[in-house]
Design a protein around this motif. Structure first.
Motif, PDB file in Angstrom:
ATOM      1  N   LEU A 125       0.830  -1.205   0.000  1.00 27.42           N
ATOM      2  CA  LEU A 125       0.000   0.000   0.000  1.00 27.42           C
ATOM      3  C   LEU A 125       0.869   1.262   0.000  1.00 27.42           C
ATOM      4  CD1 LEU A 125      -2.802  -1.029   2.528  1.00 27.42           C
ATOM      5  CD2 LEU A 125      -3.038  -0.749   0.063  1.00 27.42           C
ATOM      6  N   VAL A 126       1.945   1.247   0.778  1.00 28.43           N
ATOM      7  CA  VAL A 126       2.864   2.385   0.788  1.00 28.43           C
ATOM      8  C   VAL A 126       3.548   2.527  -0.563  1.00 28.43           C
ATOM      9  CG1 VAL A 126       4.963   3.330   1.833  1.00 28.43           C
ATOM     10  CG2 VAL A 126       3.224   2.267   3.282  1.00 28.43           C
ATOM     11  N   LEU A 161       0.940  -4.524  -8.445  1.00 30.65           N
ATOM     12  CA  LEU A 161       0.829  -3.717  -7.222  1.00 30.65           C
ATOM     13  C   LEU A 161      -0.394  -4.062  -6.374  1.00 30.65           C
ATOM     14  CD1 LEU A 161       1.905  -0.216  -8.571  1.00 30.65           C
ATOM     15  CD2 LEU A 161       3.137  -1.631  -6.918  1.00 30.65           C
ATOM     16  N   SER A 162      -1.078  -5.121  -6.719  1.00 33.34           N
ATOM     17  CA  SER A 162      -2.242  -5.620  -5.989  1.00 33.34           C
ATOM     18  C   SER A 162      -3.516  -4.899  -6.400  1.00 33.34           C
ATOM     19  CB  SER A 162      -2.072  -5.542  -4.463  1.00 33.34           C
ATOM     20  OG  SER A 162      -2.465  -4.300  -3.963  1.00 33.34           O
ATOM     21  N   ALA A 188       9.297  -0.206  -1.087  1.00 32.06           N
ATOM     22  CA  ALA A 188       8.660   0.984  -0.526  1.00 32.06           C
ATOM     23  C   ALA A 188       9.696   1.916   0.097  1.00 32.06           C
ATOM     24  CB  ALA A 188       7.626   0.569   0.525  1.00 32.06           C
ATOM     25  N   ALA A 189      10.723   1.342   0.728  1.00 32.93           N
ATOM     26  CA  ALA A 189      11.750   2.160   1.374  1.00 32.93           C
ATOM     27  C   ALA A 189      12.533   2.982   0.348  1.00 32.93           C
ATOM     28  CB  ALA A 189      12.699   1.271   2.178  1.00 32.93           C
ATOM     29  N   LEU A 244       3.289   8.691   5.190  1.00 36.46           N
ATOM     30  CA  LEU A 244       3.681   7.310   4.907  1.00 36.46           C
ATOM     31  C   LEU A 244       2.932   6.334   5.804  1.00 36.46           C
ATOM     32  CD1 LEU A 244       7.555   7.701   4.465  1.00 36.46           C
ATOM     33  CD2 LEU A 244       5.866   7.268   2.677  1.00 36.46           C
ATOM     34  N   VAL A 245       2.837   6.683   7.078  1.00 41.84           N
ATOM     35  CA  VAL A 245       2.095   5.816   8.009  1.00 41.84           C
ATOM     36  C   VAL A 245       0.625   5.755   7.620  1.00 41.84           C
ATOM     37  CG1 VAL A 245       1.345   5.543  10.397  1.00 41.84           C
ATOM     38  CG2 VAL A 245       3.712   6.198   9.901  1.00 41.84           C
TER      39      VAL A 245
END
Length: 421
Positions: free
Chosen positions: A67-68, A112-113, A256-257, A274-275
């Motif tokens: 998701l991120v 990406l789902s 994602a990082a 991001l959270v």
């Protein structure tokens, strides 16, 4: 109140609240207390609840990372750029635009789902049809259907896939090899039906396009290659990690990082954003729902399903397994359905588990409540002032789902016969 009744009531309340979302509250607001109640009341043993949470832990971690990753790709303009180029390729022809949306939604869902297609691509499609002045229904409904149908290909395309992938104990590339033909067949069936079902909309010439809801990239604006390369590298990493026995959540987190560090360095995002993009309340909902389903399975559902679920991987058994999974997904949603069916199908091997996936991924196109992705899509459509007609949605589901399910099961059986489970 007996444990059986309590667990069933808890599941029904949680599913209804997930559909209705009273006052717009997150699903977890209802699911977490319900899961706590079934544990405290003894409907599920604390040890079983903890084991279920531990089993879902890697899956939930993967979902958060994806998701991120998808949100950061959206922030980089990847979806908007793809939509703009699809519109230019369509050149004002609705039927060609439908083909472009099918290709784009299938690729995004697989890589990406399904959540990326529903939450991030659907608004781009709304903006695209507004700029072109074409009727939105065929293209918007394609996002809903393909978020389910096109999620068959990879273990990372759907939360249900990841659960089955873990249970099957097969490699990433092996999973994709077994599912590629059913994936192609199901998408082809959807496309053929869509062209006929929405013939009147697709044959209507484009009208005067209103102002676009969001600015479109100019023809000279460079394509955002960095996020595209990052996604491609992440997909390759999934295959390598599978061979090494590394959880896919770590690979998704690494992808994602990479984008997060870049975005933070450029000031394009914040740690809070991001959270927020990780959808923590939804992750809590998934874990709570898993505990509630465990209680329902332990108190009768598992025994009932064991009597109706076929054993083995013959063609009749695969057809029966997929049909049971599809019906159950439409009755209690696809995530609870796959959680309930996987332990029962596992003794028959990977082929039976993949037949369950065909049922829980394709079956939900029949009703609103079949999958969480469809519920999310409906909310996105409402935010864009597009009325989703229940009768039309159901007719489209009846026209696509049985044929797609039947032919994709035949494709899976053929693949299993040729290359083995």
């Amino acid at each position: 109140m007996t444990a059986e009744i309590l667990s069933v009531l808890a599941l029904l309340v949680v599913l209804v609240c997930a559909v209705v979302r009273p006052r717009g509250l997150p699903e977890a607001v209802f699911a977490v207390p319900a899961a706590t109640l079934v544990v405290v009341a003894g409907a599920v043993e604390p040890g079983h609840a903890l084991a279920e949470a531990e089993r879902l832990g890697p899956v939930v971690g993967f979902l958060a990372a994806v998701l991120v990753l998808a949100k950061l790709c959206d922030d980089e303009g990847l979806f908007r750029a793809c939509g703009a180029r699809t519109a230019r390729w369509a050149a004002g022809r609705p039927r060609r635009l439908l083909a472009g949306v099918f290709l784009l939604a299938s690729a995004i869902t697989a890589a990406l789902s399904l959540d990326a297609t529903v939450v991030l691509l659907t608004p781009v499609v709304f903006a695209t049809v507004a700029r072109m002045g074409v009727r939105p229904a065929p293209h918007v409904y394609a996002c809903a259907h393909l978020s389910n149908t096109a999620s068959l290909l990879l273990p990372v395309s759907n939360l249900t896939n990841l659960l089955a992938f873990t249970a099957a104990g097969i490699g990433f590339l092996h999973f994709a090899g077994l599912m590629v033909l059913p994936w192609l067949v199901a998408i082809a069936v959807e496309y053929a039906v869509f062209r006929r079902f929405f013939a009147a909309d697709l044959d209507t010439p484009p009208g005067a396009a209103p102002e676009p809801p969001a600015p479109a990239p100019s023809p000279g604006e460079p394509f955002p290659l960095f996020p595209l390369i990052t996604v491609a590298a992440t997909l390759a990493g999934f295959a390598v990690a599978s061979a090494l026995g590394v959880e896919p959540a770590w690979v998704a987190a690494a992808g994602a990082a990479v984008l997060a560090v870049r975005a933070l360095g450029r000031g394009h995002t914040t740690p809070v954003a991001l959270v927020r993009s990780a959808a923590v309340p939804f992750l809590a909902f998934v874990v709570a729902l898993g505990i509630i389903v465990r209680a329902v399975v332990d108190h009768g559902l598992g025994t009932a399903l064991a009597h109706v679920l076929p054993a083995g991987t013959s063609l009749p058994a695969l057809l029966g397994t997929a049909a049971v999974a599809a019906v159950l997904a439409n009755l209690i949603n696809n995530l609870p359905a796959v959680l309930a069916l996987l332990p029962l199908a596992a003794p028959s091997g990977p082929g039976a588990l993949l037949a369950v996936l065909l049922g829980v991924n394709l079956g939900p196109n029949l009703t609103y409540t079949g999958s969480l992705a469809t519920l999310l899509w409906r909310r996105v459509a409402h935010r864009h002032d597009h009325t989703v007609d229940l009768a039309r949605f159901t007719r489209l589901g009846l026209a696509t789902t049985p044929a797609a399910l039947l032919l994709s099961v035949l494709a899976l059986w053929s693949t299993l016969t040729l290359i083995g489970p």
